[in-house]
Design a protein around this motif. Structure first.
Motif, PDB file in Angstrom:
ATOM      1  N   GLN A  62     -11.036  11.542  -5.120  1.00 52.19           N
ATOM      2  CA  GLN A  62     -11.930  11.186  -6.227  1.00 52.19           C
ATOM      3  C   GLN A  62     -11.186  11.224  -7.560  1.00 52.19           C
ATOM      4  N   PHE A  63     -10.317  12.209  -7.724  1.00 48.55           N
ATOM      5  CA  PHE A  63      -9.543  12.337  -8.975  1.00 48.55           C
ATOM      6  C   PHE A  63      -8.641  11.119  -9.170  1.00 48.55           C
ATOM      7  N   LEU A  64      -7.923  10.735  -8.114  1.00 45.55           N
ATOM      8  CA  LEU A  64      -7.045   9.569  -8.214  1.00 45.55           C
ATOM      9  C   LEU A  64      -7.853   8.298  -8.439  1.00 45.55           C
ATOM     10  N   LYS A  65      -8.979   8.193  -7.780  1.00 43.06           N
ATOM     11  CA  LYS A  65      -9.825   7.007  -7.927  1.00 43.06           C
ATOM     12  C   LYS A  65     -10.321   6.862  -9.364  1.00 43.06           C
ATOM     13  N   ASP A  66     -10.623   7.983  -9.998  1.00 47.69           N
ATOM     14  CA  ASP A  66     -11.149   7.957 -11.374  1.00 47.69           C
ATOM     15  C   ASP A  66     -10.062   7.754 -12.414  1.00 47.69           C
ATOM     16  N   ASN A  67      -8.813   8.112 -12.100  1.00 45.28           N
ATOM     17  CA  ASN A  67      -7.773   8.145 -13.129  1.00 45.28           C
ATOM     18  C   ASN A  67      -6.663   7.107 -12.974  1.00 45.28           C
ATOM     19  N   LEU A  68      -6.489   6.540 -11.777  1.00 40.36           N
ATOM     20  CA  LEU A  68      -5.411   5.560 -11.591  1.00 40.36           C
ATOM     21  C   LEU A  68      -5.730   4.256 -12.306  1.00 40.36           C
ATOM     22  N   LYS A  69      -4.734   3.747 -13.035  1.00 36.22           N
ATOM     23  CA  LYS A  69      -4.912   2.477 -13.768  1.00 36.22           C
ATOM     24  C   LYS A  69      -4.177   1.318 -13.097  1.00 36.22           C
ATOM     25  N   SER A  70      -3.211   1.623 -12.223  1.00 38.57           N
ATOM     26  CA  SER A  70      -2.395   0.573 -11.597  1.00 38.57           C
ATOM     27  C   SER A  70      -2.853   0.243 -10.186  1.00 38.57           C
ATOM     28  N   ALA A  71      -3.991   0.793  -9.763  1.00 41.36           N
ATOM     29  CA  ALA A  71      -4.449   0.605  -8.384  1.00 41.36           C
ATOM     30  C   ALA A  71      -5.484  -0.511  -8.287  1.00 41.36           C
ATOM     31  N   VAL A  98       0.836  -1.208   0.000  1.00 44.62           N
ATOM     32  CA  VAL A  98       0.000   0.000   0.000  1.00 44.62           C
ATOM     33  C   VAL A  98       0.867   1.251   0.000  1.00 44.62           C
ATOM     34  N   LEU A  99       0.486   2.241  -0.801  1.00 46.21           N
ATOM     35  CA  LEU A  99       1.107   3.561  -0.789  1.00 46.21           C
ATOM     36  C   LEU A  99       0.189   4.519  -0.038  1.00 46.21           C
ATOM     37  N   TYR A 100       0.796   5.454   0.675  1.00 50.11           N
ATOM     38  CA  TYR A 100       0.032   6.466   1.393  1.00 50.11           C
ATOM     39  C   TYR A 100       0.427   7.852   0.880  1.00 50.11           C
ATOM     40  N   VAL A 101      -0.537   8.564   0.314  1.00 53.59           N
ATOM     41  CA  VAL A 101      -0.305   9.910  -0.191  1.00 53.59           C
ATOM     42  C   VAL A 101      -0.799  10.888   0.865  1.00 53.59           C
ATOM     43  N   LEU A 137       0.117  12.131 -11.530  1.00 59.86           N
ATOM     44  CA  LEU A 137      -1.255  12.657 -11.452  1.00 59.86           C
ATOM     45  C   LEU A 137      -1.371  13.769 -10.411  1.00 59.86           C
ATOM     46  N   MET A 138      -0.713  13.604  -9.259  1.00 62.81           N
ATOM     47  CA  MET A 138      -0.799  14.621  -8.215  1.00 62.81           C
ATOM     48  C   MET A 138      -0.081  15.905  -8.624  1.00 62.81           C
ATOM     49  N   ARG A 139       1.057  15.787  -9.274  1.00 64.52           N
ATOM     50  CA  ARG A 139       1.768  16.991  -9.746  1.00 64.52           C
ATOM     51  C   ARG A 139       0.935  17.721 -10.786  1.00 64.52           C
ATOM     52  N   SER A 140       0.283  16.960 -11.639  1.00 64.57           N
ATOM     53  CA  SER A 140      -0.581  17.577 -12.657  1.00 64.57           C
ATOM     54  C   SER A 140      -1.782  18.267 -12.006  1.00 64.57           C
ATOM     55  N   LEU A 141      -2.400  17.577 -11.043  1.00 66.13           N
ATOM     56  CA  LEU A 141      -3.587  18.128 -10.392  1.00 66.13           C
ATOM     57  C   LEU A 141      -3.272  19.398  -9.611  1.00 66.13           C
ATOM     58  N   ARG A 142      -2.116  19.438  -8.964  1.00 70.00           N
ATOM     59  CA  ARG A 142      -1.735  20.602  -8.169  1.00 70.00           C
ATOM     60  C   ARG A 142      -0.906  21.624  -8.947  1.00 70.00           C
ATOM     61  N   SER A 143      -0.777  21.388 -10.257  1.00 69.47           N
ATOM     62  CA  SER A 143      -0.069  22.324 -11.152  1.00 69.47           C
ATOM     63  C   SER A 143       1.356  22.600 -10.672  1.00 69.47           C
ATOM     64  N   ILE A 144       2.064  21.537 -10.329  1.00 71.97           N
ATOM     65  CA  ILE A 144       3.458  21.669  -9.884  1.00 71.97           C
ATOM     66  C   ILE A 144       4.369  21.550 -11.102  1.00 71.97           C
ATOM     67  N   LYS A 145       5.217  22.551 -11.309  1.00 75.98           N
ATOM     68  CA  LYS A 145       6.116  22.577 -12.469  1.00 75.98           C
ATOM     69  C   LYS A 145       7.191  21.508 -12.332  1.00 75.98           C
TER      70      LYS A 145
END
Length: 411
Positions: free
Chosen positions: A96-105, A65-68, A253-261
Motif C-alpha cells: 500500500q505504501f509503494l502504491k501510494d508513493n511511487l511516481k514512476s509505476a 516488471v520489477l519484483y520486490v 522508498l523501501m529503505r526509508s520505510l524499513r529505516s535502513i541506514k
C-alpha cells in the motif's frame, strides 16, 4: 561496359557447364545441401526455443516488471541462501505504501505464487496451483479470460471468496462460471475461466491450465496459516528505460520505510528479468556455436566436394580454356567462369537445404513450433555463397593462369 559484358558471358558459360553435367551437378551440391540444412535447422530450432522461452517468461513475470521480495534472483551454482533466510517477508502495508508513493509505476500488485491446494466439486477433485493476487495483477501480466470475467475492485478490497480457474481445472471438476468449488474445503464461486495455454516449458508456478487465482486479500485472510510470502510486482511506465528509474525509486522508498541506514545492506531484493534473460542469452549463444560447429563439418565436406568437382571441370575443359585465351579472353573472364560455377553449385545446394528446413517447419509441432526467420534464410544463403567462393577460387585461379599454348596442346 566491355567488362560487364564479359562478366555476363562468364555467367552464361558457368550456367551451360552446369546444365551439361546434370548428374555431376546434383551429386556435387548434396554435401552443401546437407550442411546448409543442418546449420539453418539448428539456428531455427534455437531461435524458436528462445522465442518460446521469452514468451513464457513475459507471460509469467510480465514485460518491464520489477519484483520486490525477500529473495534475490541469482543465476549461480552456490546460491547464498543463508544470507537471505532471516529477511522479513513483504507485507501488505508495504504494498500500500509503494502504491501510494511511487511516481514512476504504471501498475503495482501484490502476489503470492505457487501455493498448492486441493480443489473439489462434488465427487471430483484435483490438486491445483493457487495464486493470490491483488486487483491490478492483470495489468502486470496478461490473464486472458475465456469465459466470465476478472476480479472486480470491490471483490478484491473486501476479500470475497471468488476464483478464476484454469481450463484443466474447469474440465476436471466440470465447473463453469457461476458454480461453486472448494479450495482446501473452503467454498469459492467461479467467476472466470482462463484460456487454454498448454504445457509451460519452464514450469514457472506449474502448468498454467491447472492454476486458480483468488484475490490477495482473500488469500491472506483465509489461508493465513500458510504463512504468506508475497512479492510486490511493479510495472514501469516504459519497459526498458523506465525500469532503471523505477528501481532507484523503489529502493529509496523501501529503505526509508524499513529505516535502513545508508551504509547498511538492504534486507529486500528488487529483481528484474535482466539476469534471467542474460542467463538464457548465454545458453542460446553456446547452443548456436555448438550447432554451427557440428553443422560446419557437413559444410566442410560439401566444400571439398565442390572443390574436387571444380578441379575435374578445369581438367576437362583445359583445351577450351586454351582456345578462349588464344582468342583474347582475359584472365578474369576465365576465373569468373569457374568461380560462378562453384557459387551456383553452392547456392543451389543452399536453396535445397533451406527448402528442407521449410518442409520441417510445416510438420505440426505441439511442444516447440518451428519458425524459419528471414534472418536465418539470408544467413544460409550467405554461408553457401561463401563456401562456393572458397571452394572455387583455387580451381578458378589455376584455370585463369594457364598458358594458352600448353592448354591447347593438352588432351
Amino acid at each position: 561496359m566491355k567488362f560487364l559484358i564479359q562478366v555476363y558471358e562468364s555467367l552464361i558459360f558457368a550456367y551451360q557447364a552446369l546444365r551439361s553435367n546434370i548428374l555431376r551437378t546434383t551429386l556435387s551440391l548434396l554435401g552443401v545441401s546437407v550442411g546448409i540444412f543442418a546449420i539453418v535447422a539448428v539456428f531455427t530450432a534455437v531461435d524458436s526455443l528462445n522465442k518460446n522461452i521469452r514468451s513464457e517468461i513475459d507471460s509469467f513475470a510480465g514485460s518491464g516488471v520489477l519484483y520486490v521480495g525477500k529473495w534475490p534472483w541469482l543465476m549461480q551454482n552456490n546460491y547464498p541462501w543463508w544470507k537471505y533466510l532471516n529477511r522479513p517477508e513483504m507485507k501488505y502495508t508495504e504494498f500500500q505504501f509503494l502504491k501510494d508513493n511511487l511516481k514512476s509505476a504504471k501498475a503495482i500488485a501484490i502476489i503470492d505464487n505457487g501455493r498448492s491446494a486441493s480443489a473439489t466439486k462434488e465427487s471430483s477433485s484435483m490438486d491445483v496451483n493457487m495464486t493470490g493476487a491483488s486487483y491490478d495483477y492483470n495489468q502486470i501480466t496478461s490473464v486472458p479470460i475465456q469465459a466470465g470475467r476478472y476480479f472486480l475492485p470491490i471483490e478484491s478490497e473486501n476479500a470475497l471468496n471468488v476464483v478464476i480457474i484454469g481450463t484443466k481445472v474447469s474440465e476436471n471438476l466440470q465447473a463453469i462460471v457461476g458454480d461453486q468449488i472448494k479450495l482446501n474445503g473452503i467454498k469459492f464461486q467461479v467467476i472466470g475461466i482462463i484460456e487454454k495455454k498448454g504445457n509451460d516449458m519452464l514450469g514457472f508456478g506449474g502448468t498454467p491450465d491447472e492454476k486458480v487465482f483468488i484475490p490477495y486479500s482473500t488469500f491472506s485472510a483465509v489461508f493465513q496459516k500458510d504463512k504468506p510470502a508475497p512479492d510486490i510486482a511493479i510495472k514501469a511506465m516504459d519497459d526498458d528505460i523506465g525500469q532503471e528509474e523505477l528501481e532507484g525509486e523503489v529502493t529509496g522508498l523501501m529503505r526509508s520505510l524499513r529505516s535502513i541506514k545508508p551504509k547498511q545492506e538492504a534486507n529486500f531484493a528488487v529483481n528484474r528479468l535482466d539476469g534471467l534473460n542474460q542467463f538464457f542469452d548465454g545458453i542460446f549463444a553456446a547452443l548456436n556455436i555448438a550447432g554451427a560447429l557440428i553443422a560446419g563439418f557437413s559444410l566442410l565436406v560439401g566444400g571439398f566436394g565442390i572443390a574436387n568437382i571444380m578441379f575435374v571441370s578445369v581438367k576437362e575443359r583445359t583445351n577450351i580454356i586454351g582456345i578462349q585465351k588464344s582468342l583474347g579472353a582475359k584472365n578474369y573472364f576465365i576465373l569468373f567462369q569457374f568461380l560462378f560455377e562453384a557459387v551456383f553449385l553452392s547456392l543451389i545446394g543452399g536453396l535445397v537445404g533451406i527448402g528442407l528446413v521449410v518442409l520441417l517447419t510445416l510438420i505440426p509441432q505441439d511442444a516447440l513450433p518451428l519458425v524459419l526467420s528471414m534472418k536465418n534464410i539470408v544467413t544460409g544463403l550467405f554461408i553457401s555463397s561463401f563456401i562456393g567462393i572458397l571452394s572455387g577460387i583455387i580451381p578458378a585461379w589455376v584455370a585463369a593462369k594457364m598458358d594458352p599454348v600448353i592448354a591447347i596442346r593438352s588432351k
